[in-house]
Design a protein around this motif. Sequence first.
Motif, PDB file in Angstrom:
ATOM      1  N   PHE A  74     -74.169 -62.153 -23.820  1.00 40.48           N
ATOM      2  CA  PHE A  74     -74.748 -60.932 -23.667  1.00 40.48           C
ATOM      3  C   PHE A  74     -74.926 -61.335 -24.902  1.00 40.48           C
ATOM      4  CE2 PHE A  74     -73.968 -57.292 -26.955  1.00 40.48           C
ATOM      5  CZ  PHE A  74     -74.785 -55.958 -26.099  1.00 40.48           C
ATOM      6  N   PRO A  75     -75.492 -62.048 -26.123  1.00 40.90           N
ATOM      7  CA  PRO A  75     -76.556 -61.993 -27.045  1.00 40.90           C
ATOM      8  C   PRO A  75     -77.636 -62.189 -26.320  1.00 40.90           C
ATOM      9  CG  PRO A  75     -74.384 -62.798 -28.055  1.00 40.90           C
ATOM     10  CD  PRO A  75     -74.214 -62.176 -25.941  1.00 40.90           C
ATOM     11  N   THR A 103     -73.106 -56.894 -16.238  1.00 39.11           N
ATOM     12  CA  THR A 103     -73.804 -57.348 -17.863  1.00 39.11           C
ATOM     13  C   THR A 103     -72.257 -56.320 -18.911  1.00 39.11           C
ATOM     14  OG1 THR A 103     -74.871 -56.274 -18.534  1.00 39.11           O
ATOM     15  CG2 THR A 103     -75.578 -59.070 -17.550  1.00 39.11           C
ATOM     16  N   THR A 105     -73.695 -54.943 -20.838  1.00 43.01           N
ATOM     17  CA  THR A 105     -74.894 -53.329 -20.793  1.00 43.01           C
ATOM     18  C   THR A 105     -75.039 -53.049 -19.641  1.00 43.01           C
ATOM     19  OG1 THR A 105     -76.097 -55.362 -21.969  1.00 43.01           O
ATOM     20  CG2 THR A 105     -77.175 -53.507 -21.424  1.00 43.01           C
ATOM     21  N   GLU A 134     -81.014 -51.500 -23.358  1.00 41.28           N
ATOM     22  CA  GLU A 134     -81.248 -52.682 -24.618  1.00 41.28           C
ATOM     23  C   GLU A 134     -82.691 -52.419 -25.547  1.00 41.28           C
ATOM     24  OE1 GLU A 134     -80.636 -55.513 -24.901  1.00 41.28           O
ATOM     25  OE2 GLU A 134     -78.403 -55.528 -23.479  1.00 41.28           O
ATOM     26  N   LYS A 139     -78.162 -53.848 -29.302  1.00 42.71           N
ATOM     27  CA  LYS A 139     -76.878 -54.977 -28.726  1.00 42.71           C
ATOM     28  C   LYS A 139     -76.097 -54.496 -29.612  1.00 42.71           C
ATOM     29  CE  LYS A 139     -78.527 -58.068 -25.887  1.00 42.71           C
ATOM     30  NZ  LYS A 139     -78.128 -58.588 -25.180  1.00 42.71           N
ATOM     31  N   LYS A 140     -76.650 -54.152 -30.612  1.00 40.78           N
ATOM     32  CA  LYS A 140     -74.608 -53.796 -31.740  1.00 40.78           C
ATOM     33  C   LYS A 140     -74.965 -52.110 -30.812  1.00 40.78           C
ATOM     34  CE  LYS A 140     -72.904 -52.622 -35.843  1.00 40.78           C
ATOM     35  NZ  LYS A 140     -73.032 -52.666 -37.426  1.00 40.78           N
ATOM     36  N   LEU A 143     -72.731 -52.042 -27.129  1.00 40.58           N
ATOM     37  CA  LEU A 143     -71.404 -52.731 -27.535  1.00 40.58           C
ATOM     38  C   LEU A 143     -70.218 -52.146 -28.513  1.00 40.58           C
ATOM     39  CD1 LEU A 143     -69.895 -55.397 -27.178  1.00 40.58           C
ATOM     40  CD2 LEU A 143     -70.381 -56.320 -29.160  1.00 40.58           C
ATOM     41  N   LEU A 220     -71.300 -63.502 -32.052  1.00 38.43           N
ATOM     42  CA  LEU A 220     -72.181 -61.936 -32.527  1.00 38.43           C
ATOM     43  C   LEU A 220     -72.198 -61.617 -34.027  1.00 38.43           C
ATOM     44  CD1 LEU A 220     -69.080 -60.006 -29.809  1.00 38.43           C
ATOM     45  CD2 LEU A 220     -71.992 -60.889 -29.734  1.00 38.43           C
ATOM     46  N   ILE A 223     -75.812 -59.606 -34.301  1.00 37.99           N
ATOM     47  CA  ILE A 223     -75.871 -58.848 -33.677  1.00 37.99           C
ATOM     48  C   ILE A 223     -75.192 -57.195 -34.129  1.00 37.99           C
ATOM     49  CG2 ILE A 223     -74.949 -57.027 -31.339  1.00 37.99           C
ATOM     50  CD1 ILE A 223     -75.055 -59.759 -29.964  1.00 37.99           C
TER      51      ILE A 223
END
Length: 225
Positions: A74-75, A103, A105, A134, A139-140, A143, A220, A223
């Motif tokens: 993911f990152p 994913t 996302t 994205e 990312k944060k 998630l 993580l 992120i």
Amino acid sequence: MAKRKQGIFGRIWFVVWRFLLFLVLVILLFRFVPPPTTAFMLQSPYPVTQDWISIDKLPSYMPLAVVGSEDQRFPEHFGVDLSAISKALSQYDDGDGLRGASTITQQTAKNLFLWSGRSFVRKGLEAGLAMSLETLWGKKRILEVYLNIAEFGKGIYGVEAASQHYFGRSASKLTLEQAARLAVLLPSPRKRDPNHLTPYLRQRVDWIERQMQQLGPDHLKPILE
């Protein structure tokens, strides 16, 4: 005839670009405002329960548990995992059926805007929306939204509602093992219960905990900070 065709294409383009603009505006809005509902919630045959919780209030191992279980890269990726997609397509060509390869996302985009089921049309839309998330969210936020809209049981959406339902406590007070038990629900949330695990699911919880340990607490960190 040529003018008529141009007129038809012009009207189609008129509708398409306005729809795309509207979609971008909605995505931008949800960058800052919790989505009031999702496509999956609207399609749920069960009464929906959801309580939003900021990712900053969650113990760091809760997002790590779902990343370790669902999408360890993911990152690194930009919404789609090309290696996973290539493997899924290869299995499809071999007659194994079209598998997920989604994913976090992509799952977020699907849950927000699309429908369940497996088809190339939906996967294409899912990939396009994932790359948009994205670009516009980061990312944060992806998630955070995922943790708040993923289904964890029949009509139970988000880790806060799931934690209250299964463990009688806020998700902010989850233990590491409880986080792993919630993560194990994600592939089949309507058929699993973290308090009544089969031997296979107990092994799966142990596997998730090992993945969390191997990824480490800093996986993580770039992120979430």
